[in-house]
Design an enzyme around this catalytic site. Structure first.
Site, PDB file in Angstrom:
ATOM      1  N   ASP A   1      -0.012  -7.351   1.710  1.00  0.00           N
ATOM      2  CA  ASP A   1       0.384  -6.007   1.364  1.00  0.00           C
ATOM      3  C   ASP A   1       1.991  -6.184   2.055  1.00  0.00           C
ATOM      4  O   ASP A   1       2.647  -5.393   2.663  1.00  0.00           O
ATOM      5  CB  ASP A   1      -0.216  -5.553   2.637  1.00  0.00           C
ATOM      6  CG  ASP A   1      -0.278  -3.935   2.686  1.00  0.00           C
ATOM      7  OD1 ASP A   1      -0.158  -3.717   1.636  1.00  0.00           O
ATOM      8  OD2 ASP A   1      -0.339  -3.577   3.781  1.00  0.00           O
TER       9      ASP A   1
ATOM     10  N   SER B   1       4.792   2.507   7.899  1.00  0.00           N
ATOM     11  CA  SER B   1       4.826   0.907   6.705  1.00  0.00           C
ATOM     12  C   SER B   1       5.932   0.692   6.075  1.00  0.00           C
ATOM     13  O   SER B   1       6.250   1.137   5.599  1.00  0.00           O
ATOM     14  CB  SER B   1       3.506   1.590   6.163  1.00  0.00           C
ATOM     15  OG  SER B   1       2.220   1.120   6.652  1.00  0.00           O
TER      16      SER B   1
ATOM     17  N   HIS C   1       0.735  -1.216  -0.216  1.00  0.00           N
ATOM     18  CA  HIS C   1      -0.068   0.236  -0.189  1.00  0.00           C
ATOM     19  C   HIS C   1       0.641   1.510   0.078  1.00  0.00           C
ATOM     20  O   HIS C   1       0.221   2.315  -0.520  1.00  0.00           O
ATOM     21  CB  HIS C   1      -1.300   0.121   0.862  1.00  0.00           C
ATOM     22  CG  HIS C   1      -0.550   0.580   2.143  1.00  0.00           C
ATOM     23  ND1 HIS C   1       0.034  -0.528   3.452  1.00  0.00           N
ATOM     24  CD2 HIS C   1       0.136   1.499   3.243  1.00  0.00           C
ATOM     25  CE1 HIS C   1      -0.021  -0.126   4.368  1.00  0.00           C
ATOM     26  NE2 HIS C   1       0.592   0.641   4.162  1.00  0.00           N
TER      27      HIS C   1
END
Length: 393
Positions: free
Chosen positions: A163, A236, A133
Site C-alpha cells: 500500500d 494515511s 489507496h
C-alpha cells in the site's frame, strides 16, 4: 570598660552573622536575589537541556523540537477521482419517463480524497512517499507543501501489497525527512503521527509503539508497526516519527471503533518503505521472489522429530507447477532453513523469499515424516496480490 567592650564585640559579630545569612537567603529566595546573583556573576536562569527535548525532572514534557524537525517534510495530498455510479430512476412510470426524457442509467462525478505524504528525496525533482489507496485511480493529484506552495504531482509507481506509492513533484528547496534505523525501534517507544486528518492540516498526535512485526495478512511478506497514536481519515501516507524527528514509519490504516477497537493503528516500517521506494523509483514496480507454497506454524503433533529450539513452518499447500512443486516440496513438509538462514515462522519465510530475486537458486532444508531433506528451488516472480484492506482509514 572590659565588660562594655565585650558586649560591643558580641553585638558586632551577631550583626555580621545576620547580614551574611540574609545575603545567602537572598540568593535563593524567588525574585528577590536576581540583582545580587547577576552582580556576582551567578546564573539567573536554569540551563537549557542538552538534547532537543524539554525536560522537567526526569521525564520529557515536550516534543516540539522533534515536530519542528519533521513537520516541514510532511505534505497534504488531494487526489481528484472521477467516479462512475449507477443512477437511481426517479420515474418508474414509462409515460413519465417519456414525458421528462427518462433518466440516465449511470452518471459521473468528481470525488476528492484526503491524504498525507512525506518528502523522501530532493535530488533533481522531489519524491513524495504516500499510501497507494490515497492516490489510486486519481485523475489529478495536488500536493500542498508545509510553506504553502502547491505542486502538481505525477505518479512514479505504486505497490498494492505494501500500500505504498511514490509521487514526483517539481519544486525547489524541499525539506527531506531523516530516516531512522528501524532496528532500534522497540515496543514502548514514544512516537508521533503527523498528517492531515479530516482536512485539519498539520496535526500531531502522540502515542507509543504497541508492537513491531505485526502481520495483518498471513499471505503477505510485509509487517507493520502497531501504535496507539491517533490515526484518522487523512493521516494515511503521513509520517510516524520518533522523539528525534526521524521517520520510523508511514501511517497507513487503523482498526476503527466500528470493530470495537480503540487506539489500534498501523504504520509501514521505514525499512520496508526504503526498499519499495528504491524499486519504484528505479523500475516503477516492485519485484519479489516466490517459492510457490503456503505455510503455517508447525503443529505440536508434528514436532516430535524436531529439536526443542527449532521453529520452522509447515507447508499447507503447494501451487501446481510452481517452484516448490518442481523442486519436490510437498504439503505437510516442515521447512527449517532457506539458504543459510533458519526459518522462524511463516511471516519470516515470506519476508526472506520476497527479498530474493526471481531466477535465483536457493537451497531449502526441512523434514518429511521426520527425515531430513534438502532441495534446490529456482525462485519465480511473486504474482500480484490484492491490496491490504484498510479498516476505518
Amino acid at each position: 570598660m572590659k565588660h562594655a567592650a565585650g558586649t560591643l564585640a558580641f553585638i558586632a559579630r551577631f550583626v555580621v552573622l545576620g547580614l551574611a545569612m540574609a545575603f545567602v537567603v537572598s540568593l535563593f529566595w524567588p525574585g528577590s536575589g536576581e540583582r545580587l546573583r547577576a552582580r556576582f556573576g551567578l546564573s539567573t536562569s536554569s540551563p537549557a537541556p542538552a538534547s532537543g527535548t524539554v525536560h522537567m525532572g526526569n521525564g520529557p514534557v515536550s516534543y516540539a523540537d522533534a515536530v519542528a524537525i519533521a513537520a516541514p517534510s510532511v505534505v497534504n495530498i488531494y487526489a481528484n477521482k472521477i467516479v462512475t455510479e449507477q443512477a437511481v430512476k426517479m420515474y418508474d412510470n414509462p409515460v413519465l419517463q417519456q414525458l421528462f426524457g427518462g433518466q440516465p442509467t449511470t452518471y459521473q462525478h468528481r470525488e476528492q480524497t484526503l491524504g498525507s505524504g512525506v518528502i523522501v528525496s530532493a535530488q533533481g525533482q522531489g519524491y513524495v512517499l504516500t499510501n497507494n489507496h490515497v492516490i489510486a485511480q486519481a485523475a489529478d493529484i495536488q500536493v500542498l507543501l508545509y510553506d504553502g506552495r502547491i505542486a502538481k504531482a505525477t505518479l512514479v509507481g505504486a505497490d498494492e501489497e505494501t500500500d505504498l506509492a511514490v509521487l514526483k513533484i517539481d519544486a525547489s528547496n524541499l525539506p527531506v525527512i531523516r530516516m531512522a534505523d528501524q532496528q532500534l525501534l522497540r515496543a514502548g517507544d514514544v512516537v508521533l503521527a503527523i498528517g492531515n486528518p479530516l482536512g485539519l492540516n498539520q496535526t500531531v498526535t502522540m502515542g507509543i509503539v504497541s508492537a513491531v512485526g505485526r502481520q495483518l495478512n498471513s499471505a503477505s511478506a510485509e509487517d507493520f508497526i502497531q501504535t496507539d497514536a491517533a490515526i484518522n481519515l487523512g493521516n494515511s501516507g503521513g509520517a510516524l516519527i520518533n522523539t528525534e524527528g526521524e521517520l520510523v514509519g508511514i501511517n497507513t490504516l487503523l482498526i476503527g471503533k466500528a470493530a470495537g477497537a480503540e487506539g489500534i493503528g498501523f504504520a509501514i516500517p521505514v525499512a520496508t518503505a526504503r526498499k519499495v521506494l528504491d524499486q519504484l523509483i528505479t523500475t516503477g514496480h516492485v519485484v519479489r521472489g516466490w517459492l510457490g507454497a503456503d505455510y503455517a506454524f508447525v503443529p505440536l503433533a508434528a514436532n516430535g522429530g524436531l529439536p526443542a529450539a527449532a521453529r520452522g513452518v509447515q507447508v499447507t499447500e503447494v501451487t501446481p507447477g510452481g517452484p516448490a512443486e518442481q523442486a519436490g516440496i510437498k504439503a505437510r513438509d516442515i521447512l527449517l532453513r532457506i539458504g543459510n538462514d533458519d526459518i522462524l515462522d511463516p511471516a519470516d519465510l515470506r519476508r526472506r523469499e520476497a527479498a530474493l530475486k526471481p531466477g535465483n537458486v536457493v537451497e531449502v532444508s526441512g523434514l518429511r515424516d521426520g527425515s531430513p531433506f534438502h532441495v534446490e528451488v529456482t525462485l519465480a516472480q511473486r504474482p500480484p496480490m490484492s491490496a491490504n484492506t484498510t479498516l476505518g482509514d
